[in-house]
Design a protein around this motif. Structure first.
Motif, short mmCIF file in Angstrom:
data_model
loop_
_atom_site.label_atom_id
_atom_site.label_comp_id
_atom_site.label_asym_id
_atom_site.label_seq_id
_atom_site.Cartn_x
_atom_site.Cartn_y
_atom_site.Cartn_z
N LYS A 1 0.83 -1.21 0.00
CA LYS A 1 0.00 0.00 0.00
C LYS A 1 0.87 1.26 0.00
CE LYS A 1 -3.74 -2.35 2.51
NZ LYS A 1 -4.61 -2.34 3.72
N ILE A 2 1.79 1.31 -0.96
CA ILE A 2 2.74 2.42 -1.02
C ILE A 2 2.03 3.74 -1.31
CG2 ILE A 2 4.74 3.35 -2.25
CD1 ILE A 2 5.67 0.49 -2.68
N ILE A 3 1.06 3.72 -2.23
CA ILE A 3 0.32 4.93 -2.56
C ILE A 3 -0.42 5.45 -1.32
CG2 ILE A 3 -1.46 5.96 -4.00
CD1 ILE A 3 1.09 5.22 -5.48
N ARG A 4 -1.03 4.54 -0.57
CA ARG A 4 -1.73 4.92 0.66
C ARG A 4 -0.76 5.55 1.65
NH1 ARG A 4 -2.01 2.32 5.52
NH2 ARG A 4 -3.82 2.75 6.88
N THR A 5 0.42 4.97 1.79
CA THR A 5 1.43 5.51 2.70
C THR A 5 1.85 6.91 2.29
OG1 THR A 5 2.27 3.29 3.18
CG2 THR A 5 3.73 5.14 3.66
N ILE A 6 2.05 7.13 1.00
CA ILE A 6 2.45 8.44 0.50
C ILE A 6 1.36 9.48 0.77
CG2 ILE A 6 2.97 9.79 -1.58
CD1 ILE A 6 4.34 7.29 -2.71
N ILE A 7 0.10 9.11 0.51
CA ILE A 7 -1.01 10.05 0.71
C ILE A 7 -1.15 10.41 2.19
CG2 ILE A 7 -3.52 10.30 0.61
CD1 ILE A 7 -3.46 8.61 -1.95
N ILE A 8 -1.09 9.40 3.07
CA ILE A 8 -1.19 9.65 4.52
C ILE A 8 -0.05 10.54 4.99
CG2 ILE A 8 -1.01 8.56 6.79
CD1 ILE A 8 -2.56 6.19 5.66
N THR A 9 1.16 10.26 4.51
CA THR A 9 2.32 11.04 4.92
C THR A 9 2.21 12.48 4.45
OG1 THR A 9 3.69 9.04 4.84
CG2 THR A 9 4.83 11.17 4.87
N LEU A 10 1.77 12.70 3.22
CA LEU A 10 1.61 14.06 2.70
C LEU A 10 0.55 14.83 3.49
CD1 LEU A 10 1.81 13.54 -1.17
CD2 LEU A 10 3.47 14.71 0.29
N MET A 11 -0.56 14.17 3.80
CA MET A 11 -1.62 14.82 4.59
C MET A 11 -1.10 15.18 5.98
SD MET A 11 -4.88 12.43 3.50
CE MET A 11 -5.94 13.17 4.74
N PHE A 12 -0.36 14.27 6.57
CA PHE A 12 0.20 14.51 7.89
C PHE A 12 1.22 15.64 7.83
CE2 PHE A 12 2.81 13.67 11.60
CZ PHE A 12 1.89 13.24 12.54
N PHE A 13 2.04 15.65 6.79
CA PHE A 13 3.05 16.68 6.62
C PHE A 13 2.41 18.06 6.52
CE2 PHE A 13 5.49 19.47 3.83
CZ PHE A 13 6.74 19.44 4.41
N VAL A 14 1.39 18.20 5.69
CA VAL A 14 0.70 19.47 5.53
C VAL A 14 0.07 19.92 6.84
CG1 VAL A 14 -1.25 20.62 4.40
CG2 VAL A 14 0.30 19.18 3.07
N PHE A 15 -0.55 18.98 7.55
CA PHE A 15 -1.18 19.31 8.82
C PHE A 15 -0.14 19.80 9.83
CE2 PHE A 15 -2.50 18.10 13.13
CZ PHE A 15 -3.73 18.76 13.20
N CYS A 16 0.98 19.09 9.96
CA CYS A 16 1.99 19.43 10.96
C CYS A 16 2.71 20.74 10.64
CB CYS A 16 3.03 18.31 11.07
SG CYS A 16 2.40 16.80 11.80
N ILE A 17 3.01 20.97 9.38
CA ILE A 17 3.79 22.14 9.00
C ILE A 17 2.94 23.41 8.95
CG2 ILE A 17 5.23 23.16 7.19
CD1 ILE A 17 6.58 20.93 8.76
#
Length: 236
Positions: free
Chosen positions: A73-89
């Protein structure tokens, strides 16, 4: 003593050795006037040995078995990480609902040498955090308990580690509380993705924004030595 408990003991021992040597290096860094070399060497070598070499060896011999890269589920991991990144930053904790460090960074961008030295040094530390906290301690504790206890324990140990960094970070209750919240978020991301690399990436940019936007950025005064040790760390 079963294997899981032995693995946890080894991982905790490495963590304790790392923090003690960091405390020694930090102490020498601030007490030996006009000579940062002894403290810098201890800080760099201890992080390389206890933060990368030993944890990597423990993973290689399957003491701590965790995924560094996503296997499914690499695509899922990338999407979750990007969403988390935007939220945190941009929202919390570096965004407008938190410390607002992202806005501070873009409103007063540091000079290029400060950006490079800060980013390189923190990249080395982000790798160490990945091996010690999001990899080793998280999964060692989880294998002896459950995900909730592992999340809380890892986050507490991450907060307490900052006592060894007293010359570089303000060790106050508000700061430690922020570090605990930040660690809970990063640890949760690691558990959701079931791998370490995305957490290292998010953490790297989070801590970079924090230090680069700070008026008391410790790396502005020690650019050359920090850059040298960061490059050494990347080579290791």
């Amino acid at each position: 003593m079963d294997n899981n408990k032995k693995n946890l003991l080894l991982t905790l021992t490495d963590y304790l050795a790392w923090t003690l040597f960091l405390a020694l290096g930090s102490f020498l860094f601030v007490t030996i006037k006009n000579n940062e070399a002894p403290g810098s060497i201890i800080l760099g070598v201890s992080s390389a040995v206890f933060g990368i070499i030993i944890p990597y060896h423990l993973r290689r011999i399957k003491i701590n078995e965790y995924r560094f890269l996503p296997e499914k589920k690499i695509i899922r991991t990338i999407i979750i990480t990007l969403m988390f990144f935007v939220f945190c930053i941009f929202i919390f904790p570096s965004g407008f609902l938190g410390t607002d460090n992202t806005f501070k960074f873009f409103s007063n961008i540091p000079d290029p040498l400060t950006i490079i030295s800060t980013f390189l040094f923190l990249l080395f530390s982000a790798a160490v955090y990945g091996f010690i906290f999001w990899g080793g301690l998280l999964y060692a504790v989880k294998n002896n308990s459950n995900k909730i206890i592992a999340l809380l324990t890892t986050s507490v140990l991450f907060s307490l580690y900052h006592f060894s960094q007293f010359p570089f970070t303000p060790v106050t209750f508000p700061f430690l509380a922020w570090m605990f919240i930040w660690a809970v978020m990063l640890t949760a991301l690691t558990l959701i993705n079931n791998c370490v690399l995305p957490t290292i990436i998010v953490h790297q940019f989070g801590q970079f924004v924090y230090f680069a936007s700070s008026k008391e950025n410790p790396f502005t005064e020690i650019k050359s030595s920090i850059t040298s040790f960061a490059l050494l760390g990347l080579l290791l």
